[in-house]
Motif scaffolding. Structure first.
Motif, PDB file in Angstrom:
ATOM      1  N   ALA A 165       6.592  -4.025  -0.360  1.00 15.53           N
ATOM      2  CA  ALA A 165       7.331  -2.880  -0.908  1.00 15.53           C
ATOM      3  C   ALA A 165       7.870  -2.019   0.234  1.00 15.53           C
ATOM      4  CB  ALA A 165       6.438  -2.040  -1.809  1.00 15.53           C
ATOM      5  N   THR A 166       9.108  -1.539   0.075  1.00 14.42           N
ATOM      6  CA  THR A 166       9.710  -0.649   1.069  1.00 14.42           C
ATOM      7  C   THR A 166      10.140   0.674   0.443  1.00 14.42           C
ATOM      8  OG1 THR A 166      11.881  -1.640   0.704  1.00 14.42           O
ATOM      9  CG2 THR A 166      10.546  -2.559   2.493  1.00 14.42           C
ATOM     10  N   VAL A 167      10.188   0.719  -0.874  1.00 15.95           N
ATOM     11  CA  VAL A 167      10.640   1.899  -1.604  1.00 15.95           C
ATOM     12  C   VAL A 167       9.422   2.677  -2.082  1.00 15.95           C
ATOM     13  CG1 VAL A 167      11.910   2.650  -3.659  1.00 15.95           C
ATOM     14  CG2 VAL A 167      12.744   0.721  -2.318  1.00 15.95           C
ATOM     15  N   PRO A 168       9.440   4.019  -1.953  1.00 14.18           N
ATOM     16  CA  PRO A 168       8.293   4.810  -2.412  1.00 14.18           C
ATOM     17  C   PRO A 168       8.107   4.745  -3.929  1.00 14.18           C
ATOM     18  CG  PRO A 168      10.034   6.237  -1.530  1.00 14.18           C
ATOM     19  CD  PRO A 168      10.502   4.830  -1.387  1.00 14.18           C
ATOM     20  N   LEU A 169       6.907   5.081  -4.370  1.00 18.64           N
ATOM     21  CA  LEU A 169       6.637   5.194  -5.801  1.00 18.64           C
ATOM     22  C   LEU A 169       7.443   6.363  -6.353  1.00 18.64           C
ATOM     23  CD1 LEU A 169       2.733   4.870  -5.723  1.00 18.64           C
ATOM     24  CD2 LEU A 169       4.385   3.091  -6.365  1.00 18.64           C
ATOM     25  N   ARG A 171       0.867  -1.183   0.000  1.00 25.40           N
ATOM     26  CA  ARG A 171       0.000   0.000   0.000  1.00 25.40           C
ATOM     27  C   ARG A 171       0.900   1.228   0.000  1.00 25.40           C
ATOM     28  NH1 ARG A 171      -5.465  -1.157  -0.009  1.00 25.40           N
ATOM     29  NH2 ARG A 171      -5.934   0.746   1.078  1.00 25.40           N
ATOM     30  N   PHE A 172       0.449   2.274  -0.720  1.00 22.31           N
ATOM     31  CA  PHE A 172       1.231   3.493  -0.887  1.00 22.31           C
ATOM     32  C   PHE A 172       0.378   4.718  -0.593  1.00 22.31           C
ATOM     33  CE2 PHE A 172       3.008   0.253  -3.616  1.00 22.31           C
ATOM     34  CZ  PHE A 172       4.367   0.376  -3.418  1.00 22.31           C
ATOM     35  N   ASP A 173       0.970   5.722   0.067  1.00 21.10           N
ATOM     36  CA  ASP A 173       0.313   7.000   0.303  1.00 21.10           C
ATOM     37  C   ASP A 173       0.200   7.726  -1.045  1.00 21.10           C
ATOM     38  OD1 ASP A 173       0.093   9.909   0.749  1.00 21.10           O
ATOM     39  OD2 ASP A 173       0.407   9.430   2.858  1.00 21.10           O
ATOM     40  N   VAL A 174      -1.014   8.116  -1.442  1.00 23.60           N
ATOM     41  CA  VAL A 174      -1.200   8.731  -2.760  1.00 23.60           C
ATOM     42  C   VAL A 174      -0.706  10.174  -2.819  1.00 23.60           C
ATOM     43  CG1 VAL A 174      -3.118   7.217  -3.384  1.00 23.60           C
ATOM     44  CG2 VAL A 174      -3.598   9.439  -2.329  1.00 23.60           C
ATOM     45  N   THR A 175      -0.432  10.797  -1.672  1.00 19.42           N
ATOM     46  CA  THR A 175       0.050  12.182  -1.670  1.00 19.42           C
ATOM     47  C   THR A 175       1.568  12.280  -1.653  1.00 19.42           C
ATOM     48  OG1 THR A 175      -0.057  12.360   0.745  1.00 19.42           O
ATOM     49  CG2 THR A 175      -2.031  12.993  -0.492  1.00 19.42           C
ATOM     50  N   THR A 176       2.247  11.216  -1.205  1.00 19.74           N
ATOM     51  CA  THR A 176       3.711  11.249  -1.104  1.00 19.74           C
ATOM     52  C   THR A 176       4.389  10.116  -1.871  1.00 19.74           C
ATOM     53  OG1 THR A 176       3.774   9.848   0.870  1.00 19.74           O
ATOM     54  CG2 THR A 176       3.567  12.253   1.216  1.00 19.74           C
ATOM     55  N   GLY A 177       3.638   9.067  -2.203  1.00 18.34           N
ATOM     56  CA  GLY A 177       4.215   7.886  -2.838  1.00 18.34           C
ATOM     57  C   GLY A 177       4.857   6.932  -1.848  1.00 18.34           C
ATOM     58  N   GLU A 178       4.880   7.296  -0.568  1.00 16.81           N
ATOM     59  CA  GLU A 178       5.539   6.495   0.462  1.00 16.81           C
ATOM     60  C   GLU A 178       4.922   5.096   0.578  1.00 16.81           C
ATOM     61  OE1 GLU A 178       6.106   6.516   5.338  1.00 16.81           O
ATOM     62  OE2 GLU A 178       5.114   8.187   4.375  1.00 16.81           O
ATOM     63  N   ALA A 179       5.774   4.081   0.726  1.00 16.04           N
ATOM     64  CA  ALA A 179       5.303   2.715   0.963  1.00 16.04           C
ATOM     65  C   ALA A 179       4.811   2.636   2.408  1.00 16.04           C
ATOM     66  CB  ALA A 179       6.423   1.716   0.723  1.00 16.04           C
ATOM     67  N   LEU A 180       3.530   2.300   2.576  1.00 10.30           N
ATOM     68  CA  LEU A 180       2.930   2.225   3.905  1.00 10.30           C
ATOM     69  C   LEU A 180       2.852   0.806   4.438  1.00 10.30           C
ATOM     70  CD1 LEU A 180      -0.052   4.674   3.258  1.00 10.30           C
ATOM     71  CD2 LEU A 180       2.129   5.180   4.404  1.00 10.30           C
TER      72      LEU A 180
END
Length: 149
Positions: free
Chosen positions: A119-123, A106-115
Motif C-alpha cells: 500500500a502507498t495510499v493512506p487510509l 502497515r499504517f500509522d494509526v494516528t495519521t493513516g499514513e502507509a508505512l
C-alpha cells in the motif's frame, strides 16, 4: 524443419509464461489507488463508549471496518480500516501500526499514513465525534467535519 520448430516453441512458451505472469500481477494490482476498499459509511455508526479507546492508543473496530485513535483526552481521529492496496480489513494494532494480514501493509494509526507497502495510499479519514459518551463516525455530514474533534 524441426530446427525451426524448437525456437518457435521457445518463443511461444515465453509469450504464454509472460502472459500468465501479467495476469498474476493484475490479480494483485488495483484499478485505483484506493484498491478494493468498500465505501466509507454514509450514515452515522455508533462504535460504543468513547473511553474504550485509550488516550495515546487506538482501537480497531473490524466489524465496522473502522480504526479510531486518541492522541489526547477527547481528541479522536477515525480512519477506514481497509487496506488501500487490496481492501483487506486490518487485523491488529501493534506498536502504533495497523497491520494488513493479506500482503503485509502497515499504517500509522494516528495519521493513516502507509508505512510499509505494497500500500502507498493512506487510509481515508472518517469524521468522528463524541455524543453522549459514545463515539459516532460516518461520512461527511453524518458526523463532524473536524478531523480533530
Amino acid at each position: 524443419m524441426s530446427g525451426q520448430s524448437a525456437p518457435r516453441r521457445t518463443v511461444l512458451k515465453g509469450a504464454v509464461l509472460a502472459g500468465a505472469a501479467g495476469l498474476g500481477v493484475a490479480a494483485c494490482s488495483t484499478e485505483s489507488k484506493l484498491g478494493h476498499a468498500k465505501p466509507l459509511p454514509s450514515t452515522p455508526v455508533d462504535l460504543g463508549a468513547a473511553d474504550e479507546v485509550p488516550v495515546g492508543g487506538a482501537k480497531l473496530y473490524r466489524e465496522q471496518r473502522i480504526l479510531v485513535s486518541c492522541q489526547a483526552e477527547g481528541k479522536y481521529k477515525a480512519f477506514s480500516a481497509q487496506c488501500t492496496h487490496a481492501g483487506c480489513v486490518l487485523d491488529k494494532i501493534e506498536k502504533g501500526e495497523g497491520n494488513c494480514p493479506c500482503h503485509g501493509s502497515r499504517f500509522d494509526v494516528t495519521t493513516g499514513e502507509a508505512l510499509q507497502g505494497p500500500a502507498t495510499v493512506p487510509l481515508p479519514a472518517i469524521p468522528v465525534r463524541v455524543e453522549g459518551g459514545k463515539l459516532i463516525t460516518g461520512a461527511a455530514g453524518a458526523a463532524t467535519s473536524d478531523p480533530d474533534a
